[in-house]
Design a protein around this motif. Structure first.
Motif, short mmCIF file in Angstrom:
data_model
loop_
_atom_site.label_atom_id
_atom_site.label_comp_id
_atom_site.label_asym_id
_atom_site.label_seq_id
_atom_site.Cartn_x
_atom_site.Cartn_y
_atom_site.Cartn_z
N UNK B 156 0.83 -1.20 0.00
CA UNK B 156 0.00 0.00 0.00
C UNK B 156 0.87 1.26 0.00
N UNK B 157 1.86 1.26 0.88
CA UNK B 157 2.77 2.41 0.96
C UNK B 157 3.46 2.65 -0.37
N UNK B 158 3.87 1.55 -0.98
CA UNK B 158 4.57 1.64 -2.26
C UNK B 158 3.66 2.22 -3.34
N UNK B 159 2.40 1.82 -3.32
CA UNK B 159 1.47 2.31 -4.33
C UNK B 159 1.20 3.80 -4.15
N UNK B 160 1.08 4.23 -2.90
CA UNK B 160 0.89 5.65 -2.65
C UNK B 160 2.13 6.43 -3.07
N UNK B 161 3.29 5.92 -2.67
CA UNK B 161 4.53 6.63 -2.96
C UNK B 161 4.77 6.76 -4.46
N UNK B 162 4.35 5.77 -5.21
CA UNK B 162 4.61 5.80 -6.65
C UNK B 162 3.53 6.59 -7.39
N UNK B 163 2.58 7.16 -6.66
CA UNK B 163 1.62 8.04 -7.29
C UNK B 163 0.38 7.36 -7.84
N UNK B 164 0.19 6.08 -7.57
CA UNK B 164 -0.97 5.40 -8.15
C UNK B 164 -2.30 5.94 -7.63
N UNK B 165 -2.27 6.58 -6.47
CA UNK B 165 -3.50 7.14 -5.92
C UNK B 165 -3.62 8.64 -6.19
N UNK B 166 -2.64 9.21 -6.83
CA UNK B 166 -2.65 10.66 -7.03
C UNK B 166 -2.32 11.36 -5.73
N UNK B 167 -2.72 12.63 -5.62
CA UNK B 167 -2.50 13.38 -4.39
C UNK B 167 -3.48 12.87 -3.33
N UNK B 168 -2.98 12.62 -2.14
CA UNK B 168 -3.82 12.04 -1.08
C UNK B 168 -4.68 13.14 -0.44
#
Lengths: 394, 394, 394, 394
Positions: B156-168
């Motif tokens: 999950x952290x990796x996906x957030x860090x790589x931008x898959x979720x866009x700006x949080x």
């Protein structure tokens, strides 16, 4: 099928129903008509289906209404139908919010029952006036806070009321959606445009549109009254004029010696959620969880025992659910059935008025009070958020 | 099994480990020992296992320790082991919270790596001192905020860090439990007694015990930094001296042009929840949900697409999860494996120290900073709640 | 954490363990070593880790074995270790299937306990011989049918045995996977290559590899004995030489006056399934469902009552599960913990042998009989399918 | 609500409907009436509601029928209504199974469309005759195999048909219930009594009542044709005269170069299951799973990618589902909506007949062929089971 549903069809002459709004293409009008038809308690006989005369006429024709009972305005309909021998007994108001008050007034003052879409009105002032009118009228006022019509919501409320959860300490409500994650209102998506426009929706965005549902449901199930709240509202999408996300902390009035607390989260910018309405209630003796997307299930944990899955009309499900169910357990009922339950509960109350008998005390539907509470909730959220989350009494 | 796990066994001489606390009957001590053993990176060779000399000796015997390396106090152990040729290289501190600081100090100042149970200390003052000590020491300081060791949390952290979720925009955290629904501390239940005693646990009850976990996890996954919070804490059980329920609203520092918000609910009085830790993160492009009780699953919704179920080491699961997994997808790993991952990450860092090489940048474990952040979170919660939910900077 | 796990660490000198097979890169060898380490009952001291001398030596070095106890063959190891004063007491055999029989023989006849990976052997003839050997030997023979080590499987078995489900009528077993949906064996995927090669795997493909697990589990939980079966086997992937899908109908021996029935489906070509092992048992009084991927849950429905979710070590979970659990409810244990339980049960039996005392009757592990039953099951499936699904006695 | 449902209300004069059977207290009659009302395509104007004249008359009165159109027999109704200027255009037959054939005949031969409850008839001979009649008649024959009306079942069928799953290899069907776990027929439970009576239900018990549903659904979704089956039927409850559990292995006709297989399990003695209908389809490129109790979800796994949760009208859900949906995604539709879809599809076909236009090719409803297939399935199950599971062609 082992166990039969218990919701019965009409056994009385159908209630003559009119409709204000709901012309061709209006989604919620169609939902109201299905809800009215489902248990065969109503017959749609008149309409002021659109503010555009042409569209009103065409819609009436499509719905098979007698042309003489298709009206150009709700006022005209109220006046004439009130005089007809077999005029409408009830009217469904499914217009945009800002029309609710004036339309309801015309029918209430002529003794015609009103079934009104939520939210109650677009302004708090209108809401207060409508409450006064409804109280003074002989006619019934029913608000279609439809989620309270789900059988397992009734079951949950019954379990709390009967003390199975002990004194309630916590109510956790949420209603996340994702459809406004991006700015679709600017490009003219109709549903988005009016919902993000303060002149049409009132002061609340997500709070008014879905937060009120979650709040209504939390109170309905827990039987608690909100005392004060602290809210933090946002419009995450740049340029959006109404809140699209809200965090609310709540304190309820003391009951059973406990001053319960709760939180409410509503959002229109939470990817992965369609209509993620969920309510959880925790007391000294047990906990409950209900999720709108899976409405035939109720999770119940008596403290210290394994979690139980109560199913609509299945083992552990009692009369409060059964009386608003139609089919046996294991065959799901959904949104339209829950919506229809509001109509059918209203019908039972209307039948009692007709015959001058008392309404079965089990009959339950949202009233003008629930509508006003929703308006006060939105107002308090907006006030609290403006004051950086200060606690605001409701 | 189609796909192999990738976490490998030790290929270096095992790290010589001591333990402070963790004598017979201490649950968390056993968990630490399993975690240390699982990947075979450690060998337990010394201990000050109890403040009671008899119990310490007996525990050491049971664990098969050389009697000459069973100590009566952590200080004695630190002094002697530091002088031994093959003395311990690392120590696990698994005592009650108020001992953490003093024990850690003795080892850190002698260059012995410390692996310390959470929370960091019992007071904020100690936490600040410990942070200073850790920074000055050559030795590593590792805090076992174990939930960050779960593979799908890494994913999950990796996906957030790589931008898959866009700006949080949103981080929703919760950790409900039900074991303190009733007053079990008065009747002497050991785990309950110290957790509800401010002299042993510090200022936070549920906030310190489990709220810190949820907070740590929310920050770990989202990569956000908390700016301020507003909290409403309660002790629902009459007579209880520390909070057993907390509602917290949060505002994070701006990142990617967005000032994200969130809520945190932790509770020990929510019947139906065992260890209901859950974290949900929503950005402009997608949403994620992870639930501790079902840790091998990660729900991911790219906005506008169907929800996806990513499984540990299954399709869609990447290297961040794979490097801390042992078995193929479809065969669940659990709490102990996640805990062991913290130990094994620490081992990788210790090996690097041994050899004077750089640590693989993928190596990730909670540090004294995370511990201090947790203490500051609890402090802010308590301060805000005392001031009726005023926003408090952290 | 409210409730403590009850599985305790070793309180006896560790069992000296050897290993046959399991050299570098062998997945299942690493799993066995973790399982042996987890509860600290074993110490790996010798190995014949590979049939390649170089790889054996290197693997031994990596695992930190004394070079003098790294052997070039299992026979050499058996002979020498049997003579050593502190030679191995037990050996783990983790070679390909066709080596099991010969390796086990060398250790059993020298009184060294054998812990053997499943399936028992590659041929039915070898299986029968091994059963005879195991019966004649003083040493224990333990088969790592690991799924029987999951706590909630133990719980399920206990509930059936104690009559909570009444007389059992139905056992539904399934174990779908998807990793062989395409022909990956031709391109050399190692795991696929030997599993689809009859000279290495024996007569059964999916039936032998995973069907035996489902069958073993169904019998373990239900306590029933298979009487006859009718099977329809397929190799859906063109060119595949062993079955990759099997449908089996079963009839069990009469028990409690009922001749129970069941079905078993195993597949390696069912997209969407990783290790979809599931067992469902239905009796006159209730039903149970357990799913391997979510092993901490057991669904239990007493007939006529709501479904209950029993969690490992949670409410409703009894001593049979607790004695093989390590952590409190709500913190999941997984595949490795279940595997370790087989090792720890074996350790308890070995300790009893050491001390000449009786084994705790609660100690439960799969034996050579279970292994032979699995071989007979595969054989019956193959025979029945060849005869177009004729019923074959087992 | 972001996305609107697309199923529209009637825009034509309502179809004049009669009903045979369905008097007071008959559950399935009420379901048919709701289904006919839901989308407002029908108006109930005549009935032969009961074989008891008194009950027929009373039921007609309760339903508000014109007394002159309440008939004492279906034959009388058929004769007279066929002559009326505004006589019924369609009739719903909701009697016990053994009446279906004779009732249908009277209407079909007079050109009145028949909407008939399933199963088609009580005997295979009647089924064959009815098929002939239906083929010779100008009127439509619609069988209410209602599960094919669920939107996500349509979605699943569409995905298979469009090749998203590749060539289909496996179809797994199950329909477990628990309501006949005990002998409730002897004590007179009405639903149980006729369903376990071969003179009223025909040769199949669970196979006829629910097995046919699972079979119909498996074929509907997969598009496959059954070639032969092997069955093992039981009556677990002592004294029961019809099967209450069935295990069936199936082989389908070759399609796309693959001869698919499948299994079907139906049971009325499986505690914990209400209406546990589930269908799973696996092809060379992916797999699907649909569960009747949660009908708004469809699980889809493209081989090698994460599992996806497709929701009714949500992302990934296409036009085949949308055209039979009424409300947006996230608001569940249920059993009645699915049932109503059969009625509304029939209405679309009837409208086309009225106007002499071609039916929209998207219109889909079960026909007499599906009914005959169900009867042949039951017959083959019974024959195979009598011959100890021999393969029987269908």
């Amino acid at each position: 099928m082992a166990i039969e549903g218990s919701a019965s069809e009409s056994r009385q002459p159908r209630i003559r129903l009119g409709m204000v709004g709901g012309g061709s293409g209006a989604f919620i009008g169609a939902v109201h008509r299905i809800a009215a038809r489902l248990d065969d308690h109503y017959e749609l006989v008149a309409g002021a289906l659109s503010s555009s005369p042409e569209k009103a006429e065409q819609s009436a024709r499509e719905l098979g209404l007698d042309p003489s009972r298709s009206y150009g305005s709700f006022k005209e309909m109220a006046i004439r139908e009130a005089k007809l021998k077999n005029g409408i007994e009830a009217v469904a108001i499914v217009t945009p919010n800002h029309v609710h008050y004036e339309a309801a007034r015309e029918f209430l003052k002529r003794g015609i029952h009103v079934i009104c879409d939520k939210p109650l009105t677009s302004t708090l002032a209108d809401a207060r006036k409508l409450k006064k009118l409804a109280e003074e009228s002989d006619a019934l006022f029913v608000l279609t806070h439809n989620y309270t019509g789900y059988p397992m919501v009734r079951q949950a409320r019954e379990m709390v009321a009967s003390g199975e959860l002990g004194a309630i300490r916590l109510v956790q409500m949420e209603y996340p959606q994702d459809w406004l994650t991006e700015d679709i209102e600017s490009s003219g998506q109709k549903q988005a445009a009016w919902r993000t426009d303060p002149t049409k929706s009132g002061a609340g965005g997500s709070t008014g549109d879905i937060g009120t549902h979650a709040y209504n449901l939390g109170c309905f199930v827990s039987g608690l009254e909100l005392e004060e709240l602290s809210a933090d509202l946002d419009s995450f999408v740049p340029g959006r004029r109404l809140d699209d996300n809200a965090h609310v902390m709540m304190r309820f009035r003391e009951k059973d010696g406990v001053r319960a607390k709760g939180t409410l989260w509503c959002s229109q910018v939470a990817p992965g959620h369609e209509n993620g309405l969920k309510v959880r209630v925790y007391g000294t003796k047990g906990g409950l969880e209900w999720v709108q997307a899976d409405p035939n299930y109720l999770w119940y944990t008596p403290f210290g025992e394994p979690k139980r899955l109560i199913t609509r009309n299945g083992a552990g499900s009692g009369p409060a659910a059964a009386r608003v169910s139609r089919v046996p357990s294991g065959h799901p009922e959904g949104y339209l059935e829950g919506f229809a339950n509001i109509y059918s509960e209203a019908a039972r109350a209307i039948y009692a008025r007709r015959s001058g008998t008392a309404v079965d005390p089990a009959v339950t539907y949202p009233t003008v009070d629930d509508g006003l509470k929703g308006m006060l909730f939105v107002d308090a959220c907006v006030q609290s958020s403006k004051r950086n989350g200060a606690w605001v009494k409701v």
